[in-house]
Design a protein around this motif. Structure first.
Motif, mmCIF file in Angstrom:
data_model
loop_
_atom_site.group_PDB
_atom_site.id
_atom_site.type_symbol
_atom_site.label_atom_id
_atom_site.label_comp_id
_atom_site.label_asym_id
_atom_site.label_seq_id
_atom_site.Cartn_x
_atom_site.Cartn_y
_atom_site.Cartn_z
ATOM 1 N N ALA A 116 -12.926 -27.024 7.866
ATOM 2 C CA ALA A 116 -12.429 -25.698 8.259
ATOM 3 C C ALA A 116 -10.981 -25.502 7.840
ATOM 4 O O ALA A 116 -10.621 -24.461 7.274
ATOM 5 C CB ALA A 116 -12.569 -25.515 9.774
ATOM 6 N N ILE A 117 -10.141 -26.506 8.081
ATOM 7 C CA ILE A 117 -8.733 -26.311 7.726
ATOM 8 C C ILE A 117 -8.535 -26.360 6.209
ATOM 9 O O ILE A 117 -7.663 -25.678 5.683
ATOM 10 C CB ILE A 117 -7.815 -27.325 8.432
ATOM 11 C CG1 ILE A 117 -8.083 -28.750 7.959
ATOM 12 C CG2 ILE A 117 -7.940 -27.211 9.939
ATOM 13 C CD1 ILE A 117 -6.959 -29.699 8.300
ATOM 14 N N THR A 130 -9.433 -22.930 4.937
ATOM 15 C CA THR A 130 -8.417 -21.975 5.393
ATOM 16 C C THR A 130 -7.148 -22.063 4.550
ATOM 17 O O THR A 130 -6.600 -21.049 4.094
ATOM 18 C CB THR A 130 -8.073 -22.249 6.866
ATOM 19 O OG1 THR A 130 -9.242 -22.053 7.664
ATOM 20 C CG2 THR A 130 -6.980 -21.326 7.354
ATOM 21 N N ILE A 164 -3.632 -20.967 12.666
ATOM 22 C CA ILE A 164 -3.090 -21.004 11.313
ATOM 23 C C ILE A 164 -1.661 -20.464 11.315
ATOM 24 O O ILE A 164 -1.261 -19.737 12.224
ATOM 25 C CB ILE A 164 -3.946 -20.191 10.320
ATOM 26 C CG1 ILE A 164 -3.890 -18.695 10.660
ATOM 27 C CG2 ILE A 164 -5.386 -20.676 10.325
ATOM 28 C CD1 ILE A 164 -4.587 -17.802 9.643
ATOM 29 N N ILE A 184 -9.216 -22.826 16.339
ATOM 30 C CA ILE A 184 -8.447 -22.930 15.105
ATOM 31 C C ILE A 184 -7.183 -22.098 15.232
ATOM 32 O O ILE A 184 -7.189 -21.032 15.861
ATOM 33 C CB ILE A 184 -9.281 -22.480 13.878
ATOM 34 C CG1 ILE A 184 -8.495 -22.708 12.575
ATOM 35 C CG2 ILE A 184 -9.726 -21.029 14.014
ATOM 36 C CD1 ILE A 184 -9.323 -22.491 11.325
ATOM 37 N N ALA A 190 -2.900 -25.198 8.947
ATOM 38 C CA ALA A 190 -4.012 -24.911 9.844
ATOM 39 C C ALA A 190 -4.317 -26.142 10.684
ATOM 40 O O ALA A 190 -4.139 -27.281 10.231
ATOM 41 C CB ALA A 190 -5.256 -24.508 9.055
ATOM 42 N N ALA A 244 -8.147 -15.824 6.014
ATOM 43 C CA ALA A 244 -8.102 -17.273 6.169
ATOM 44 C C ALA A 244 -8.681 -17.698 7.512
ATOM 45 O O ALA A 244 -9.450 -18.663 7.611
ATOM 46 C CB ALA A 244 -6.668 -17.760 6.023
ATOM 47 N N LEU A 245 -8.315 -16.966 8.558
ATOM 48 C CA LEU A 245 -8.799 -17.287 9.895
ATOM 49 C C LEU A 245 -10.315 -17.116 9.983
ATOM 50 O O LEU A 245 -11.019 -17.939 10.583
ATOM 51 C CB LEU A 245 -8.107 -16.385 10.916
ATOM 52 C CG LEU A 245 -8.274 -16.743 12.387
ATOM 53 C CD1 LEU A 245 -7.647 -18.097 12.683
ATOM 54 C CD2 LEU A 245 -7.633 -15.661 13.254
ATOM 55 N N GLU A 246 -10.819 -16.068 9.355
ATOM 56 C CA GLU A 246 -12.256 -15.814 9.367
ATOM 57 C C GLU A 246 -13.025 -16.928 8.653
ATOM 58 O O GLU A 246 -14.083 -17.363 9.118
ATOM 59 C CB GLU A 246 -12.552 -14.468 8.703
ATOM 60 C CG GLU A 246 -14.019 -14.071 8.742
ATOM 61 C CD GLU A 246 -14.273 -12.700 8.135
ATOM 62 O OE1 GLU A 246 -15.451 -12.346 7.966
ATOM 63 O OE2 GLU A 246 -13.294 -11.994 7.829
ATOM 64 N N ALA A 247 -12.481 -17.400 7.532
ATOM 65 C CA ALA A 247 -13.152 -18.456 6.777
ATOM 66 C C ALA A 247 -13.244 -19.740 7.599
ATOM 67 O O ALA A 247 -14.301 -20.387 7.669
ATOM 68 C CB ALA A 247 -12.409 -18.712 5.475
ATOM 69 N N GLY A 248 -12.130 -20.118 8.215
ATOM 70 C CA GLY A 248 -12.146 -21.323 9.033
ATOM 71 C C GLY A 248 -13.020 -21.179 10.261
ATOM 72 O O GLY A 248 -13.749 -22.119 10.633
ATOM 73 N N SER A 249 -12.978 -20.018 10.889
ATOM 74 C CA SER A 249 -13.778 -19.779 12.084
ATOM 75 C C SER A 249 -15.269 -19.858 11.790
ATOM 76 O O SER A 249 -16.049 -20.413 12.582
ATOM 77 C CB SER A 249 -13.446 -18.404 12.673
ATOM 78 O OG SER A 249 -12.105 -18.331 13.086
#
Length: 365
Positions: free
Chosen positions: A79-80, A83, A35, A33, A202, A62-67
């Motif tokens: 995921a995106i 994010t 962003i 991912i 993202a 944001a990165l943690e949520a998508g990851s």
């Protein structure tokens, strides 16, 4: 799932052996991912320590949520979406809360999303009233026969879809009001009011190898006459195709539209892939009868990090030659995630199943 690069093939051939071992076995669990939160004149002397910390924290969240979604086996599109919602809700960026004002001191938001597995896409332009524009773009993709809706029609569709609505003053922040007031008072020019493109976006690849991309923005400070930039335009600001890459862009939208930046990068990657396989096949050693000792299959081959970066950099260089500024983030079917930009800085972050996890702001990071 074996992955060979051309460099690995050449190296093995240089030893006089056939390709008996892959460069690396990634299995079926690879994901990535990337962003962004905008690009532009982002220098250390223009950002306070508090702003620096807040922006990095927002990018990190944001990165943690998508990851997490990707780690748990969730789809790239989910995921995106998750994010971008976080970035839209953060006033540090020009999307959703904190969107810039038009010449008439209103907000007109744009967003788009694309699923690389089936090339389905949704986009909205010139909207207001929807808390999270990315959710409206997603609803257009999933629940309508269209790709793009605009203005009051898009607002009506949002209400019919039951998406969360907000009052117009929801988007406003003191900082954005100060920007437009200075511009209208002719204290600064449109170019100088805030030379940062705070668009958010993202891109991702999930464990099933599917790609997705999304972009959301408030546009340009002081924009007039219903101006629409590249962010909601599929192929300019957003594009995803499982066969090549996922792209989200930020910058001077008119130039991204003219060059079709997002699609252009994906098209070059897609065209480069079969050529690279042919080159790899030519590098395979022959047996005593002159036959190839190994047949290179697309399922076990990938473009190198350097090739992907070069393609992205070449397109951004062409953007610069036209007079455009900005950058892109990318994800590929082989798990790479990265960026290319021609500005002083870019709010950005990336994470992969290989252990990469980082956020950055300035060009020298």
């Amino acid at each position: 799932m074996f992955r060979f690069t051309l460099a690995a093939i050449v190296m093995l051939c240089g030893t006089g052996t056939a390709m008996a071992q892959p460069e690396e076995d990634f299995g079926d669990s690879r994901w990535s991912i990337a962003i962004h939160g905008g690009a532009g004149t982002i220098n250390r002397d223009k950002i306070t320590a508090e702003q620096d910390s807040a922006i990095r924290a927002a990018l990190g969240s944001a990165l943690e949520a998508g990851s997490k979604i990707l780690k748990d086996g969730g789809s790239a599109i989910e995921a995106i979406t998750a994010t971008i919602i976080i970035l839209e809700n953060d006033p540090n960026f020009n999307a959703g809360k904190g969107a810039v004002f038009t010449w008439d001191k209103t907000n007109e938001l744009d967003s788009s999303i694309m699923d690389g597995s089936d090339l389905s896409a949704g986009a909205v332009a010139g909207i207001n009233g929807t808390k999270n524009p990315i959710l409206l773009a997603r609803a257009v993709k999933d629940n309508s026969p269209h790709v793009m809706l605009s203005g009051e029609g898009a607002n009506q569709f949002s209400r019919e879809q039951g998406l969360e609505q907000v009052n117009p003053d929801y988007y406003a922040t003191p900082y954005r009001l100060e920007q437009i007031d200075k511009l209208l008072a002719k204290e600064v020019s449109a170019a100088d009011v805030d030379y940062k493109f705070g668009t958010v976006g993202a891109v991702a690849m999930d464990k099933d190898g599917h790609m997705a991309a999304g972009t959301s923005t408030g546009g340009m400070t002081g924009k007039r006459w219903g101006r629409i930039g590249d962010s909601p335009i599929i192929g300019a600001g957003t594009y995803a195709d499982d066969r090549s890459c996922a792209i989200s862009a930020t910058g001077s939208g008119e130039y991204f539209i003219r060059l079709g930046v997002a699609h252009e990068i994906c098209a070059r990657i897609r065209m480069r892939f079969p050529e690279a396989i042919k080159e790899a096949q030519r590098a395979v050693p022959k047996d005593a009868d002159g036959n190839d000792t190994y047949v290179v299959h697309g399922s076990e081959f990938q473009l190198s990090d350097e090739e992907i970066q070069q393609i992205a950099d070449d397109v951004i260089a062409e953007l610069g030659d036209l007079g455009g500024d900005g950058g892109i983030i990318y994800a590929t079917p082989w798990g790479q995630a990265g960026y290319s930009f021609n500005t002083a800085g870019m709010y950005r972050g990336r994470a992969t199943s290989e252990g990469e996890q980082s956020v950055a702001i300035y060009g020298d990071e």
